[in-house]
Design an enzyme around this catalytic site. Structure first.
Site, short mmCIF file in Angstrom:
data_model
loop_
_atom_site.label_atom_id
_atom_site.label_comp_id
_atom_site.label_asym_id
_atom_site.label_seq_id
_atom_site.Cartn_x
_atom_site.Cartn_y
_atom_site.Cartn_z
CG ASP A 14 -1.74 1.25 1.37
OD1 ASP A 14 -2.38 1.63 0.36
OD2 ASP A 14 -1.76 1.88 2.44
CB SER A 15 0.14 4.75 -0.72
OG SER A 15 -1.09 4.80 0.00
N GLY A 47 -2.84 9.18 -3.71
CA GLY A 47 -4.16 9.56 -4.23
C GLY A 47 -4.21 10.86 -4.99
CB CYS A 77 -2.86 0.89 -2.47
SG CYS A 77 -2.90 2.66 -2.81
CB THR A 79 -4.47 5.29 -5.35
OG1 THR A 79 -5.41 5.96 -4.49
CG2 THR A 79 -3.96 6.25 -6.39
CD GLU A 156 -2.36 8.25 7.37
OE1 GLU A 156 -1.39 8.95 7.65
OE2 GLU A 156 -2.41 7.48 6.39
CB CYS A 188 -9.98 5.28 0.02
SG CYS A 188 -8.51 5.91 0.84
CB THR A 189 -6.43 1.65 2.31
OG1 THR A 189 -5.87 2.96 2.18
CG2 THR A 189 -5.93 0.74 1.23
CG HIS A 190 -6.71 5.71 5.24
ND1 HIS A 190 -5.93 5.28 4.19
CD2 HIS A 190 -5.86 6.24 6.16
CE1 HIS A 190 -4.67 5.55 4.46
NE2 HIS A 190 -4.59 6.14 5.63
N1 DGL Z 1 -4.05 3.84 0.10
C1 DGL Z 1 -4.69 4.88 -0.66
C2 DGL Z 1 -5.92 4.29 -1.38
O1 DGL Z 1 -6.46 3.29 -0.99
C3 DGL Z 1 -5.10 6.05 0.22
C4 DGL Z 1 -3.94 6.90 0.68
C5 DGL Z 1 -3.20 7.54 -0.48
O2 DGL Z 1 -3.72 8.50 -1.09
O3 DGL Z 1 -2.12 7.07 -0.76
O4 DGL Z 1 -6.35 4.84 -2.36
#
Ligand code: DGL
Length: 273
Positions: A14-15, A47, A77, A79, A156, A188-190
């Site tokens: 993931d990012s 993102g 992720c 994105t 976060e 989105c992961t979060h």
């Molecule tokens: N992990 C990213 C996603 O799921 C969210 C955080 C980012 O923008 O890197 O799109």
């Protein structure tokens, strides 16, 4: 693949920290698999970056995971799945899965009226990928996509259940509710970490779809199909790599996801540029 490969670890990336929501689902649904996770904490967020940059970063990480002899990769992720999965499929030798397709498939299945909301990063929304998959499955579906860039920092900062977050959820989602959506993809992961607050805001008539959960299900099916499910084992031995701030990563995992990771289990591996 030979007999021993099924006992190799799985790679997840993931990012940053968000992909741990996918790790949590993988740990629940595939408790025997050993995980090597990479979080690109130095270069997050993806993102709001260009397709070229996200592809370059994703390739570097996928190559790194392959060097660790992973048997399969989960792009945890949204994105990176939206912008880079097709490219990775061309260059990576092991089976690879992203989070977008499983999430879209589940949404198409649960939607009664065919009015689906998708919330995600700007890059994922601009890629149009959820819409393409959803319409590929059910052409009559109407998709209402909305970028919600403030959700990532709120999560976060640990503000998953807070009046400030509630008002921002309304700011983003009220217009989707006015369109009459009956399901909402947390793309989105979060965002699964905001599930309770989002559920409160959208009400019980809107079904929330969590791509992290759906991806773990699809990944399990993929390993089964390829004969790659681990025969036995345990969660111990999971390894975590980040490109920066290992302590912050461990804190997030512990505080927000109740995943406890020892200091010695997070290593720093950064890429140039
Ligand atoms: N992990 C990213 C996603 O799921 C969210 C955080 C980012 O923008 O890197 O799109």
């Amino acid at each position: 693949m030979g007999e021993t490969d099924r006992n190799s670890p799985i790679g997840v990336f993931d990012s940053g920290v968000g992909g741990l929501t996918v790790v949590k689902e993988l740990m629940e649904q595939l408790p025997n698999e050993r995980i090597i996770y990479y979080g690109d904490t130095a270069r997050v967020p993806y993102g709001n970056k260009s397709r070229e940059t996200v592809i370059r970063y994703s390739r570097e990480i996928a190559d790194f995971l392959c060097e660790q002899n992973v048997k399969a990769i989960v792009v945890a992720c949204n994105t990176a799945s939206a912008l880079a999965l097709d490219e990775l499929n061309k260059s990576v030798d092991v089976p690879i899965i992203g989070v977008v397709k499983p999430g879209a498939r589940a949404a198409a299945d649960v939607s009664r009226k065919g009015k689906i909301g998708v919330i995600a990063t700007r890059a994922t929304v601009n890629s149009g990928i959820y819409e393409a998959y959803l319409k590929g499955k059910r052409p009559e579906i109407e998709v209402f996509a909305k970028a919600c860039p403030l959700f990532v920092p709120l999560v976060e900062e640990g503000l998953t259940d807070d009046p400030i977050t509630d008002s921002i959820i309304h700011m983003y989602l009220d217009e989707l509710l006015e369109k009459g959506i009956d399901s909402l993809v947390l793309g989105c992961t979060h965002y699964p970490l905001l599930k309770d607050s989002i559920a409160r805001a959208v009400g019980k008539d809107v079904t929330l779809v969590n791509p992290a959960y759906e991806t773990a299900r699809s990944f399990k099916a993929l390993l089964e199909e390829k004969g790659l499910l681990c025969e036995s084992g345990s969660r111990s031995g999971n390894e975590f790599y980040v490109s920066d701030s290992p302590d912050q990563f461990r804190n997030f995992a512990g505080n927000v996801l109740s995943i406890s990771i020892g200091a010695e289990d997070v290593k720093v591996k950064a890429f140039a540029g």
